[in-house]
Motif scaffolding. Structure first.
Motif, PDB file in Angstrom:
ATOM      1  N   ILE A   1       0.809  -1.226   0.000  1.00  0.00           N
ATOM      2  CA  ILE A   1       0.000   0.000   0.000  1.00  0.00           C
ATOM      3  C   ILE A   1       0.840   1.273   0.000  1.00  0.00           C
ATOM      4  CG2 ILE A   1      -1.746   1.306   1.302  1.00  0.00           C
ATOM      5  CD1 ILE A   1      -2.832  -1.382   2.301  1.00  0.00           C
ATOM      6  N   THR A   2       1.956   1.258   0.738  1.00  0.00           N
ATOM      7  CA  THR A   2       2.746   2.508   0.855  1.00  0.00           C
ATOM      8  C   THR A   2       4.204   2.323   0.419  1.00  0.00           C
ATOM      9  OG1 THR A   2       3.672   2.126   3.064  1.00  0.00           O
ATOM     10  CG2 THR A   2       1.440   2.991   2.979  1.00  0.00           C
ATOM     11  N   ALA A   3       4.605   1.102   0.134  1.00  0.00           N
ATOM     12  CA  ALA A   3       5.999   0.716  -0.118  1.00  0.00           C
ATOM     13  C   ALA A   3       6.789   0.602   1.193  1.00  0.00           C
ATOM     14  CB  ALA A   3       6.732   1.594  -1.113  1.00  0.00           C
ATOM     15  N   ASN A   4       6.245   1.138   2.278  1.00  0.00           N
ATOM     16  CA  ASN A   4       6.668   0.798   3.642  1.00  0.00           C
ATOM     17  C   ASN A   4       8.169   0.544   3.800  1.00  0.00           C
ATOM     18  OD1 ASN A   4       5.980   0.201   6.357  1.00  0.00           O
ATOM     19  ND2 ASN A   4       5.722  -1.962   5.942  1.00  0.00           N
ATOM     20  N   VAL A   5       8.549  -0.557   4.380  1.00  0.00           N
ATOM     21  CA  VAL A   5       9.973  -0.828   4.657  1.00  0.00           C
ATOM     22  C   VAL A   5      10.852  -0.843   3.386  1.00  0.00           C
ATOM     23  CG1 VAL A   5      11.599  -2.489   5.655  1.00  0.00           C
ATOM     24  CG2 VAL A   5       9.481  -1.940   6.864  1.00  0.00           C
TER      25      VAL A   5
ATOM     26  N   SER B   1      10.630   0.946   0.954  1.00  0.00           N
ATOM     27  CA  SER B   1      10.835   2.339   0.511  1.00  0.00           C
ATOM     28  C   SER B   1      11.884   3.063   1.346  1.00  0.00           C
ATOM     29  CB  SER B   1       9.519   3.124   0.577  1.00  0.00           C
ATOM     30  OG  SER B   1       9.238   3.518   1.908  1.00  0.00           O
ATOM     31  N   MET B   2      12.341   2.435   2.431  1.00  0.00           N
ATOM     32  CA  MET B   2      13.326   3.119   3.265  1.00  0.00           C
ATOM     33  C   MET B   2      14.637   3.345   2.532  1.00  0.00           C
ATOM     34  SD  MET B   2      12.529   1.325   6.908  1.00  0.00           S
ATOM     35  CE  MET B   2      13.702   2.230   7.882  1.00  0.00           C
TER      36      MET B   2
ATOM     37  N   ASN C   1      14.683   4.376  -0.568  1.00  0.00           N
ATOM     38  CA  ASN C   1      14.428   5.331  -1.652  1.00  0.00           C
ATOM     39  C   ASN C   1      15.210   6.638  -1.553  1.00  0.00           C
ATOM     40  OD1 ASN C   1      12.788   3.423  -2.705  1.00  0.00           O
ATOM     41  ND2 ASN C   1      10.855   4.495  -2.348  1.00  0.00           N
ATOM     42  N   PRO C   2      15.238   7.283  -0.391  1.00  0.00           N
ATOM     43  CA  PRO C   2      15.944   8.570  -0.340  1.00  0.00           C
ATOM     44  C   PRO C   2      17.445   8.465  -0.625  1.00  0.00           C
ATOM     45  CG  PRO C   2      14.486   8.332   1.547  1.00  0.00           C
ATOM     46  CD  PRO C   2      14.556   7.001   0.875  1.00  0.00           C
ATOM     47  N   PHE C   3      18.018   7.278  -0.520  1.00  0.00           N
ATOM     48  CA  PHE C   3      19.479   7.157  -0.620  1.00  0.00           C
ATOM     49  C   PHE C   3      19.976   6.855  -2.034  1.00  0.00           C
ATOM     50  CE2 PHE C   3      18.121   6.114   3.643  1.00  0.00           C
ATOM     51  CZ  PHE C   3      18.918   6.958   4.396  1.00  0.00           C
TER      52      PHE C   3
ATOM     53  N   SER D   1      11.231   2.033  -4.710  1.00  0.00           N
ATOM     54  CA  SER D   1      10.186   1.052  -4.436  1.00  0.00           C
ATOM     55  C   SER D   1       8.881   1.820  -4.340  1.00  0.00           C
ATOM     56  CB  SER D   1      10.421   0.370  -3.089  1.00  0.00           C
ATOM     57  OG  SER D   1      11.450  -0.555  -3.183  1.00  0.00           O
ATOM     58  N   ARG D   2       7.849   1.330  -5.009  1.00  0.00           N
ATOM     59  CA  ARG D   2       6.586   2.074  -4.977  1.00  0.00           C
ATOM     60  C   ARG D   2       5.407   1.146  -4.678  1.00  0.00           C
ATOM     61  NH1 ARG D   2       6.394   7.232  -6.173  1.00  0.00           N
ATOM     62  NH2 ARG D   2       8.071   8.230  -7.339  1.00  0.00           N
TER      63      ARG D   2
ATOM     64  N   ASN E   1       0.403   2.267  -7.793  1.00  0.00           N
ATOM     65  CA  ASN E   1       1.042   3.195  -8.720  1.00  0.00           C
ATOM     66  C   ASN E   1       1.207   2.570 -10.108  1.00  0.00           C
ATOM     67  OD1 ASN E   1       3.386   5.114  -6.629  1.00  0.00           O
ATOM     68  ND2 ASN E   1       1.157   5.058  -6.713  1.00  0.00           N
TER      69      ASN E   1
ATOM     70  N   GLY F   1       0.776   0.475   9.885  1.00  0.00           N
ATOM     71  CA  GLY F   1       1.695   0.181  10.982  1.00  0.00           C
ATOM     72  C   GLY F   1       1.147  -0.761  12.032  1.00  0.00           C
TER      73      GLY F   1
END
Ligand code: SF4
Ligand code: FES
Lengths: 194, 248
Positions: free
Chosen positions: A105-109, A111-112, A114-116, A148-149, A153, A193
């Motif tokens: 649903i959110t890419a959750n873990v 997606s952690m 992604n910013p890097f 990760s999405r 999407n 969560g």
């Protein structure tokens, strides 16, 4: 059609099974926790299987996704071409697609990272912290997307069951409601969560 | 309702006749009348900023939605707090919050007691329609007792206001514009090096998410701050004391 789908046709064609709802589960970029929670329904699974045929899943043996299923639960985010191809195929052969759990649903873990950026995390995982050999794999494991999405999407998703993982009771509620022909309000039974 | 020297206004909220003094906001009168409006930036005892827009209401005769927390009451106004349209807008606002930062509930210390997460469930947010931006924000863990994680900040500015208005330190402020705005300490110094910070912890107590938390502690359920009997005067001050007592 392939051998496998003939098997399935046989399987569902028998008298006792013909009226059953066809279901599948798939596992993309997730930790399998949602599937563990599915198993946590314990003996209720036996009851459910009287009305449901689980035709494709990491929990059963079929290797090909069937022609058409009534409902598919998808765990995990879309993080690579492999995930994307899988979920496109699943969507094309599924009536009701349910995003099961926060990763879908959110890419959750997943997606952690992604910013890097992919390069940085590959280096960190396979070189900086490597204990055996320090090479970044380029075969066997699929190349990662930049991000990760969430599943929705990429393909249309019909229902969302939140939770990391969604509680077994919530999965049971989802399935029993669907069996009754209702599209349930799932925000009442779980949350992000949970 | 203390009316000394103030004019009383009578008006309608959701079809119900209500009254308030001229200096009251719509949200105050709603709360007095047990009419629920979701809020995030509003906190009793702090100045209102109208930052989160969750409290938007419809007012007959106005073609725009108005934030109840900064809209003063007036005679004869007709307020609608819960139309289908408002419900949709509020969910969209929540989705925007989720898409703008990295809110990963499953790994957050405030999981289960976060106001953003709770509202998402209460208002029925099934998923986020907007593309997630996955911005890169650093975590400031330089303070001895507290951590700031801008990935979880919703820019409600409660911390900024409580620090300025109640503690009188004004350690916090907002830097940058639009989507790049973030809360900073002093002139964007690491929090641990801040000269103005008194380490009182009020910012941590009022933060609705997991953006400001106390180190090595599970986040504290602050929902009781909003319960009627606790809502007397500057609830977060009592909160801090109670938290300290519980821990000692
Ligand atoms: S750190 Fe917390 S209190 Fe401060 S603006 Fe961000 S969400 Fe609000
Ligand atoms: S509570 Fe009114 S805008 Fe945030």
């Amino acid at each position: 059609m392939s051998k496998v789908s003939e098997d399935i046709a046989l399987n569902t064609g028998s008298d006792t099974n013909s009226a059953k709802v066809k279901a599948a589960t798939v596992w993309l970029d997730g930790c399998s926790g949602c599937h563990m929670s599915f198993l946590d329904m314990d003996e209720r699974i036996v009851e459910l299987l009287e009305k449901i045929d689980l035709l494709y899943s990491p929990l059963v043996d079929h290797k090909e996704f069937p022609d058409m299923v009534d409902v598919t639960l998808v765990e995990g985010a879309v993080s690579s071409h492999e995930d994307l191809e899988k979920i496109r195929k699943v969507r094309a052969h599924t009536k009701i697609l349910v995003s099961l759990g926060d990763c879908a649903i959110t890419a959750n873990v997943p997606s952690m990272r992604n910013p890097f950026g992919v390069e940085a995390i590959m280096k960190h995982a396979y070189i900086d912290t490597a204990v055996t050999k320090d090479v970044i794999p380029n075969e066997v494991v699929p190349e990662l997307f930049e991000y990760s999405r969430p599943v929705h999407n990429f393909v249309k998703v019909d229902l969302f069951l939140q939770g990391c993982p969604p509680p077994a009771d919530a999965i049971h509620f989802l399935l029993t409601e669907l069996l009754e022909g209702r599209m349930p309000d799932l925000t009442k039974v779980s949350r992000l969560g949970k | 309702m203390v009316t000394t020297g103030k004019k009383v206004k009578t008006f309608i909220i959701d079809g119900k006749d209500v009254s308030g003094t001229e200096d009251q906001t719509v949200i105050e009168v709603c709360r007095e009348n047990n009419i629920e409006i979701p809020t995030l930036c509003h906190l009793e005892g702090l100045a209102e900023v109208g930052a989160c827009r969750l409290c938007l209401v419809e007012i007959k005769g106005s073609n725009k939605l108005l934030p109840a927390c900064v809209t003063k009451v007036h005679e004869g106004m007709e307020v609608i707090t819960a139309s289908e349209g408002l419900k949709k807008y509020r969910i969209k606002i929540l989705e925007l919050f989720f898409s703008e930062r990295n809110h990963i509930c499953s790994v957050c210390v405030s999981n289960g007691i976060c106001e953003l997460q709770n509202l998402a469930q209460r208002l029925g947010m099934t998923h986020v329609h907007y593309p997630y931006l996955f911005p890169k924000f650093d975590v400031d863990a330089s303070h001895e007792r507290f951590v700031l994680d801008n990935n979880r900040c919703i820019l409600c500015t409660r911390c900024v206001r409580v620090c300025d208005e109640i503690e009188g330190a004004h350690t916090w402020d907002i830097m940058g514009r639009g989507i790049e705005s973030m809360v900073i300490t002093d002139l964007n110094k690491p929090w641990g090096e801040s000269e103005s910070c008194t380490s009182c912890g009020k910012c941590v107590a009022v933060c609705p998410t997991g953006a400001l938390v106390e180190k090595y502690k599970n986040a504290v359920d602050k929902s009781f701050m909003y319960k009627k009997d606790k809502l007397k005067f500057l609830p977060y001050l009592t909160t801090m004391r109670e938290v300290k007592n519980e821990q000692s």
